[in-house]
Design a protein around this motif. Structure first.
Motif, PDB file in Angstrom:
ATOM      1  N   ALA A  84      69.579  23.423   7.863  1.00  0.00           N
ATOM      2  CA  ALA A  84      69.883  23.000   9.232  1.00  0.00           C
ATOM      3  C   ALA A  84      68.761  23.392  10.181  1.00  0.00           C
ATOM      4  O   ALA A  84      68.408  22.628  11.094  1.00  0.00           O
ATOM      5  CB  ALA A  84      71.201  23.623   9.688  1.00  0.00           C
ATOM      6  N   ALA A  85      68.174  24.558   9.964  1.00  0.00           N
ATOM      7  CA  ALA A  85      67.066  25.008  10.815  1.00  0.00           C
ATOM      8  C   ALA A  85      65.855  24.102  10.653  1.00  0.00           C
ATOM      9  O   ALA A  85      65.207  23.720  11.640  1.00  0.00           O
ATOM     10  CB  ALA A  85      66.704  26.446  10.466  1.00  0.00           C
ATOM     11  N   PHE A  86      65.539  23.735   9.418  1.00  0.00           N
ATOM     12  CA  PHE A  86      64.402  22.852   9.164  1.00  0.00           C
ATOM     13  C   PHE A  86      64.654  21.484   9.789  1.00  0.00           C
ATOM     14  O   PHE A  86      63.740  20.880  10.369  1.00  0.00           O
ATOM     15  CB  PHE A  86      64.158  22.723   7.662  1.00  0.00           C
ATOM     16  N   ALA A  87      65.876  20.991   9.680  1.00  0.00           N
ATOM     17  CA  ALA A  87      66.206  19.698  10.278  1.00  0.00           C
ATOM     18  C   ALA A  87      66.098  19.761  11.794  1.00  0.00           C
ATOM     19  O   ALA A  87      65.644  18.803  12.435  1.00  0.00           O
ATOM     20  CB  ALA A  87      67.615  19.276   9.859  1.00  0.00           C
ATOM     21  N   ARG A  88      66.488  20.882  12.353  1.00  0.00           N
ATOM     22  CA  ARG A  88      66.404  21.036  13.804  1.00  0.00           C
ATOM     23  C   ARG A  88      64.958  20.989  14.269  1.00  0.00           C
ATOM     24  O   ARG A  88      64.630  20.313  15.246  1.00  0.00           O
ATOM     25  CB  ARG A  88      67.065  22.355  14.218  1.00  0.00           C
ATOM     26  N   LEU A  89      64.064  21.698  13.586  1.00  0.00           N
ATOM     27  CA  LEU A  89      62.652  21.654  13.966  1.00  0.00           C
ATOM     28  C   LEU A  89      62.075  20.253  13.769  1.00  0.00           C
ATOM     29  O   LEU A  89      61.307  19.766  14.605  1.00  0.00           O
ATOM     30  CB  LEU A  89      61.854  22.672  13.157  1.00  0.00           C
ATOM     31  N   ALA A  90      62.469  19.598  12.688  1.00  0.00           N
ATOM     32  CA  ALA A  90      61.962  18.250  12.405  1.00  0.00           C
ATOM     33  C   ALA A  90      62.415  17.231  13.437  1.00  0.00           C
ATOM     34  O   ALA A  90      61.791  16.171  13.582  1.00  0.00           O
ATOM     35  CB  ALA A  90      62.407  17.810  11.011  1.00  0.00           C
ATOM     36  N   SER A  91      63.474  17.534  14.188  1.00  0.00           N
ATOM     37  CA  SER A  91      63.981  16.598  15.192  1.00  0.00           C
ATOM     38  C   SER A  91      63.047  16.472  16.397  1.00  0.00           C
ATOM     39  O   SER A  91      63.205  15.564  17.215  1.00  0.00           O
ATOM     40  CB  SER A  91      65.358  17.063  15.692  1.00  0.00           C
ATOM     41  N   ASN A  92      62.094  17.398  16.519  1.00  0.00           N
ATOM     42  CA  ASN A  92      61.160  17.420  17.661  1.00  0.00           C
ATOM     43  C   ASN A  92      61.877  17.588  18.996  1.00  0.00           C
ATOM     44  O   ASN A  92      61.398  17.136  20.033  1.00  0.00           O
ATOM     45  CB  ASN A  92      60.292  16.158  17.686  1.00  0.00           C
ATOM     46  N   GLN A  93      63.022  18.256  18.968  1.00  0.00           N
ATOM     47  CA  GLN A  93      63.792  18.496  20.192  1.00  0.00           C
ATOM     48  C   GLN A  93      63.854  19.974  20.567  1.00  0.00           C
ATOM     49  O   GLN A  93      64.529  20.342  21.521  1.00  0.00           O
ATOM     50  CB  GLN A  93      65.220  17.972  20.015  1.00  0.00           C
ATOM     51  N   VAL A  94      63.142  20.803  19.813  1.00  0.00           N
ATOM     52  CA  VAL A  94      63.203  22.250  20.040  1.00  0.00           C
ATOM     53  C   VAL A  94      62.187  22.660  21.099  1.00  0.00           C
ATOM     54  O   VAL A  94      61.011  22.280  21.034  1.00  0.00           O
ATOM     55  CB  VAL A  94      62.925  23.018  18.732  1.00  0.00           C
ATOM     56  N   ASN A  95      62.629  23.431  22.069  1.00  0.00           N
ATOM     57  CA  ASN A  95      61.709  24.074  23.002  1.00  0.00           C
ATOM     58  C   ASN A  95      61.332  25.430  22.430  1.00  0.00           C
ATOM     59  O   ASN A  95      62.203  26.248  22.149  1.00  0.00           O
ATOM     60  CB  ASN A  95      62.374  24.271  24.369  1.00  0.00           C
ATOM     61  N   GLY A  96      60.048  25.684  22.267  1.00  0.00           N
ATOM     62  CA  GLY A  96      59.628  26.955  21.710  1.00  0.00           C
ATOM     63  C   GLY A  96      59.809  27.001  20.215  1.00  0.00           C
ATOM     64  O   GLY A  96      59.448  26.078  19.493  1.00  0.00           O
ATOM     65  N   LYS A  97      60.424  28.102  19.723  1.00  0.00           N
ATOM     66  CA  LYS A  97      60.463  28.366  18.289  1.00  0.00           C
ATOM     67  C   LYS A  97      61.885  28.432  17.734  1.00  0.00           C
ATOM     68  O   LYS A  97      62.830  28.821  18.415  1.00  0.00           O
ATOM     69  CB  LYS A  97      59.793  29.725  17.991  1.00  0.00           C
ATOM     70  N   VAL A  98      61.989  28.069  16.450  1.00  0.00           N
ATOM     71  CA  VAL A  98      63.179  28.322  15.646  1.00  0.00           C
ATOM     72  C   VAL A  98      62.906  29.547  14.786  1.00  0.00           C
ATOM     73  O   VAL A  98      61.821  29.681  14.205  1.00  0.00           O
ATOM     74  CB  VAL A  98      63.506  27.117  14.739  1.00  0.00           C
ATOM     75  N   VAL A  99      63.883  30.451  14.706  1.00  0.00           N
ATOM     76  CA  VAL A  99      63.749  31.681  13.940  1.00  0.00           C
ATOM     77  C   VAL A  99      64.854  31.756  12.894  1.00  0.00           C
ATOM     78  O   VAL A  99      66.007  31.409  13.175  1.00  0.00           O
ATOM     79  CB  VAL A  99      63.827  32.911  14.875  1.00  0.00           C
ATOM     80  N   LEU A 100      64.483  32.210  11.707  1.00  0.00           N
ATOM     81  CA  LEU A 100      65.458  32.464  10.648  1.00  0.00           C
ATOM     82  C   LEU A 100      65.732  33.956  10.570  1.00  0.00           C
ATOM     83  O   LEU A 100      64.794  34.762  10.457  1.00  0.00           O
ATOM     84  CB  LEU A 100      64.933  31.991   9.288  1.00  0.00           C
ATOM     85  N   GLN A 101      66.997  34.336  10.646  1.00  0.00           N
ATOM     86  CA  GLN A 101      67.364  35.748  10.494  1.00  0.00           C
ATOM     87  C   GLN A 101      67.619  36.033   9.021  1.00  0.00           C
ATOM     88  O   GLN A 101      68.490  35.438   8.395  1.00  0.00           O
ATOM     89  CB  GLN A 101      68.592  36.100  11.331  1.00  0.00           C
ATOM     90  N   ILE A 102      66.816  36.947   8.476  1.00  0.00           N
ATOM     91  CA  ILE A 102      66.903  37.261   7.046  1.00  0.00           C
ATOM     92  C   ILE A 102      67.876  38.416   6.804  1.00  0.00           C
ATOM     93  O   ILE A 102      68.600  38.436   5.820  1.00  0.00           O
ATOM     94  CB  ILE A 102      65.505  37.650   6.508  1.00  0.00           C
TER      95      ILE A 102
END
Length: 318
Positions: free
Chosen positions: A297-315
């Motif tokens: 879901a995170a990768f799809a969100r970034l690929a949508s080109n709708q994110v302001n700034g950064k997406v972060v994955l919590q490990i």
């Protein structure tokens, strides 16, 4: 240990061997990792890691040092963030100690995970390669992206006005809140940027589709730094304009640079950029956080080109 790898075009959590901490390295227990477009390309099979680099995803992370190899001055327990050529989306990563910096003052580990790759990229390309001087005008394509949001703040901090191209009015407002003077919406055509030209520096992750217009908008002695090919790889240019304006066209990548070069870049950030987080002049743009189990879901969100700034994955949890 568990790690995230591209499998059949999808980010997939796998079991793999724990890395060995060599001389000059530190081991980090990863709390969070920043997601970058390079990770999308790697999962799609379009951007393999350089020779000798782990095929685990992740070009930046933040966490806690759990082991220190010989020759390093870091201490177990230090809270740090790191620039990586790969391997950050894992429970542990071993990295050259020169590529590690303390978490900037006032930032959480989740926020710090969104900092190294984009601030190093912006610093390298705008300030080192393009040699931006105070007062010079800058154009940032994809201004609301991770690199764009970092570059806007750096331009403001070092007294250079900047303009952007973005995908929506909401994203333009976001860029202006960060410090951009103005800009245009991509769907309306970037020709409207001519109203703000000429620009001394253009940072372009788009490539071919913007190339001819970039050349028109550059000032005499302008510097055009190309860092991506989202808009294609082949373009036709009027080289008479390139010569007449004495334009420098600079192609730039970071991931394949050698360890010493990256170490020097990190040292420059520690000296010139990190204090600006403490003063409040810079802010991490960790806009959306996903559990790494939700990586797809995170990768799809970034690929949508709708994110302001950064997406972060919590490990993990600190």
């Amino acid at each position: 240990m568990k790690a995230l790898q591209g499998r059949e075009g999808r980010p997939t959590i796998i079991e793999c061997e724990t890395p060995v901490c060599a001389e000059g390295q530190v081991r980090i227990r990863v709390i969070a990792a920043g997601l970058n477009r390079a990770d999308l390309l790697q999962v799609a099979g379009l951007y393999p890691p350089p020779p000798g680099v782990s095929d685990i995803l992740g070009l930046e992370c933040a966490g806690i040092i759990t082991e220190v190899g010989a020759g390093s001055s870091w201490q177990v327990g230090d809270r740090v963030c790191a620039l990586l050529a790969g391997g950050g989306m894992a429970e542990e990563v071993c990295v050259d100690a020169r590529h590690v910096l303390p978490v900037p003052e006032g930032l959480s580990l989740l926020e710090a995970a969104a900092v190294p790759e984009v601030y190093v990229t912006a610093w390298l390309n705008v300030f080192q390669l393009a040699k931006l001087q105070p007062g010079e005008k800058v154009l940032l394509h994809a201004g609301a992206s991770g690199v764009g949001s970092a570059a806007i703040q750096l331009c403001k901090a070092f007294n250079s006005p900047c303009w952007v191209s973005v995908g929506s009015a909401e994203r333009l407002a976001y860029c202006q809140e960060l410090g951009a003077e103005g800009g245009v919406l991509r769907e309306q055509g970037i020709e409207g940027l001519q109203d703000f030209a000429p620009f001394d520096v253009i940072l372009d992750p788009v490539g071919a589709s913007y190339a001819a217009q970039n050349l028109k908008m550059l000032a005499v002695d302008g510097r055009w730094v190309n860092i991506g090919l989202m808009g294609g790889r082949r373009a036709e240019l009027d080289l008479a304009q390139l010569l007449g304006k004495r334009v420098q066209l600079i192609g730039s990548t970071l991931r394949s640079r050698d360890d010493a070069f990256k170490g020097e870049l990190m040292a420059q950030l520690a000296d010139k950029v990190w204090p600006l987080f403490a003063s409040g002049a810079l802010q991490a743009q960790a806009e959306e956080v996903f559990a790494w189990q939700d990586a797809e879901a995170a990768f799809a969100r970034l690929a949508s080109n709708q994110v302001n700034g950064k997406v972060v994955l919590q490990i993990a949890v600190e």
